[in-house]
Design a protein around this motif. Sequence first.
Motif, PDB file in Angstrom:
ATOM      1  N   GLU A   9       0.836  -1.207   0.000  1.00  0.00           N
ATOM      2  CA  GLU A   9       0.000   0.000   0.000  1.00  0.00           C
ATOM      3  C   GLU A   9       0.868   1.254   0.000  1.00  0.00           C
ATOM      4  OE1 GLU A   9      -3.467   2.112   2.689  1.00  0.00           O
ATOM      5  OE2 GLU A   9      -3.209  -0.061   2.819  1.00  0.00           O
ATOM      6  N   ALA A  10       1.956   1.243   0.781  1.00  0.00           N
ATOM      7  CA  ALA A  10       2.855   2.401   0.845  1.00  0.00           C
ATOM      8  C   ALA A  10       3.532   2.636  -0.510  1.00  0.00           C
ATOM      9  CB  ALA A  10       3.906   2.196   1.934  1.00  0.00           C
ATOM     10  N   ASP A  11       3.968   1.560  -1.175  1.00  0.00           N
ATOM     11  CA  ASP A  11       4.591   1.694  -2.490  1.00  0.00           C
ATOM     12  C   ASP A  11       3.590   2.219  -3.514  1.00  0.00           C
ATOM     13  OD1 ASP A  11       7.100   0.863  -1.659  1.00  0.00           O
ATOM     14  OD2 ASP A  11       6.755  -1.233  -2.237  1.00  0.00           O
ATOM     15  N   GLY A  12       2.360   1.765  -3.443  1.00  0.00           N
ATOM     16  CA  GLY A  12       1.310   2.241  -4.345  1.00  0.00           C
ATOM     17  C   GLY A  12       1.057   3.731  -4.168  1.00  0.00           C
ATOM     18  N   ARG A  13       1.005   4.189  -2.929  1.00  0.00           N
ATOM     19  CA  ARG A  13       0.814   5.620  -2.664  1.00  0.00           C
ATOM     20  C   ARG A  13       1.996   6.432  -3.193  1.00  0.00           C
ATOM     21  NH1 ARG A  13      -1.110   3.855   2.371  1.00  0.00           N
ATOM     22  NH2 ARG A  13       0.895   4.346   3.313  1.00  0.00           N
ATOM     23  N   ARG A  14       3.209   5.928  -2.968  1.00  0.00           N
ATOM     24  CA  ARG A  14       4.411   6.631  -3.426  1.00  0.00           C
ATOM     25  C   ARG A  14       4.429   6.704  -4.964  1.00  0.00           C
ATOM     26  NH1 ARG A  14       7.459   4.738   0.069  1.00  0.00           N
ATOM     27  NH2 ARG A  14       8.003   2.769  -0.908  1.00  0.00           N
ATOM     28  N   LEU A  15       4.085   5.606  -5.627  1.00  0.00           N
ATOM     29  CA  LEU A  15       4.019   5.595  -7.088  1.00  0.00           C
ATOM     30  C   LEU A  15       2.980   6.590  -7.586  1.00  0.00           C
ATOM     31  CD1 LEU A  15       4.770   4.421  -9.851  1.00  0.00           C
ATOM     32  CD2 LEU A  15       3.097   2.605  -9.427  1.00  0.00           C
ATOM     33  N   TYR A  16       1.812   6.596  -6.969  1.00  0.00           N
ATOM     34  CA  TYR A  16       0.738   7.518  -7.352  1.00  0.00           C
ATOM     35  C   TYR A  16       1.205   8.967  -7.207  1.00  0.00           C
ATOM     36  CZ  TYR A  16      -3.775   9.891  -7.269  1.00  0.00           C
ATOM     37  OH  TYR A  16      -4.820  10.733  -7.514  1.00  0.00           O
ATOM     38  N   THR A  17       1.870   9.276  -6.107  1.00  0.00           N
ATOM     39  CA  THR A  17       2.366  10.636  -5.868  1.00  0.00           C
ATOM     40  C   THR A  17       3.364  11.046  -6.942  1.00  0.00           C
ATOM     41  OG1 THR A  17       2.027  10.448  -3.493  1.00  0.00           O
ATOM     42  CG2 THR A  17       3.630  12.094  -4.225  1.00  0.00           C
ATOM     43  N   HIS A  18       4.296  10.154  -7.275  1.00  0.00           N
ATOM     44  CA  HIS A  18       5.300  10.472  -8.295  1.00  0.00           C
ATOM     45  C   HIS A  18       4.674  10.594  -9.681  1.00  0.00           C
ATOM     46  CE1 HIS A  18       9.021  10.438  -5.989  1.00  0.00           C
ATOM     47  NE2 HIS A  18       8.470   9.490  -5.260  1.00  0.00           N
ATOM     48  N   MET A  19       3.692   9.765  -9.978  1.00  0.00           N
ATOM     49  CA  MET A  19       3.009   9.862 -11.274  1.00  0.00           C
ATOM     50  C   MET A  19       2.294  11.201 -11.405  1.00  0.00           C
ATOM     51  SD  MET A  19       1.538   5.966 -11.631  1.00  0.00           S
ATOM     52  CE  MET A  19       0.259   6.463 -12.744  1.00  0.00           C
ATOM     53  N   ARG A  20       1.601  11.622 -10.360  1.00  0.00           N
ATOM     54  CA  ARG A  20       0.893  12.910 -10.409  1.00  0.00           C
ATOM     55  C   ARG A  20       1.879  14.063 -10.578  1.00  0.00           C
ATOM     56  NH1 ARG A  20      -4.287  13.939  -9.125  1.00  0.00           N
ATOM     57  NH2 ARG A  20      -3.641  15.881  -8.159  1.00  0.00           N
ATOM     58  N   ARG A  21       2.992  14.008  -9.866  1.00  0.00           N
ATOM     59  CA  ARG A  21       4.005  15.058  -9.961  1.00  0.00           C
ATOM     60  C   ARG A  21       4.577  15.121 -11.379  1.00  0.00           C
ATOM     61  NH1 ARG A  21       8.162  13.833  -5.850  1.00  0.00           N
ATOM     62  NH2 ARG A  21       6.454  14.329  -4.462  1.00  0.00           N
ATOM     63  N   THR A  22       4.859  13.971 -11.958  1.00  0.00           N
ATOM     64  CA  THR A  22       5.402  13.906 -13.312  1.00  0.00           C
ATOM     65  C   THR A  22       4.407  14.445 -14.326  1.00  0.00           C
ATOM     66  OG1 THR A  22       6.801  12.027 -12.749  1.00  0.00           O
ATOM     67  CG2 THR A  22       6.308  12.344 -15.082  1.00  0.00           C
ATOM     68  N   LEU A  23       3.149  14.021 -14.220  1.00  0.00           N
ATOM     69  CA  LEU A  23       2.123  14.491 -15.154  1.00  0.00           C
ATOM     70  C   LEU A  23       1.877  15.989 -15.001  1.00  0.00           C
ATOM     71  CD1 LEU A  23      -0.359  11.510 -14.998  1.00  0.00           C
ATOM     72  CD2 LEU A  23       1.030  12.212 -16.945  1.00  0.00           C
ATOM     73  N   ARG A  24       1.861  16.477 -13.780  1.00  0.00           N
ATOM     74  CA  ARG A  24       1.671  17.914 -13.555  1.00  0.00           C
ATOM     75  C   ARG A  24       2.805  18.707 -14.207  1.00  0.00           C
ATOM     76  NH1 ARG A  24       1.963  18.133  -8.178  1.00  0.00           N
ATOM     77  NH2 ARG A  24      -0.082  17.167  -8.017  1.00  0.00           N
TER      78      ARG A  24
END
Length: 74
Positions: A9-24
Amino acid sequence: MNQASDLTEADGRRLYTHMRRTLRSAVTAGCVPPRDSWLTGHRDDPAPTCPRCGNSLRRSRMAGRGTVWCPQCQ
């Protein structure tokens, strides 16, 4: 190769955060910016290498568009 379902779950949250930052970052730039820490910063090099692991990038065409990827990291 790992699957998304194997992430904690922690890795999934971290991946989601990095994906949003990259897309932004890409949306703000209006394109995928050629940053040195991204593959886009190296895809046009004569002998492109992965900014993460240093391995040679591979080139291919997908859906009529050129792309590069790292066989080690991706």
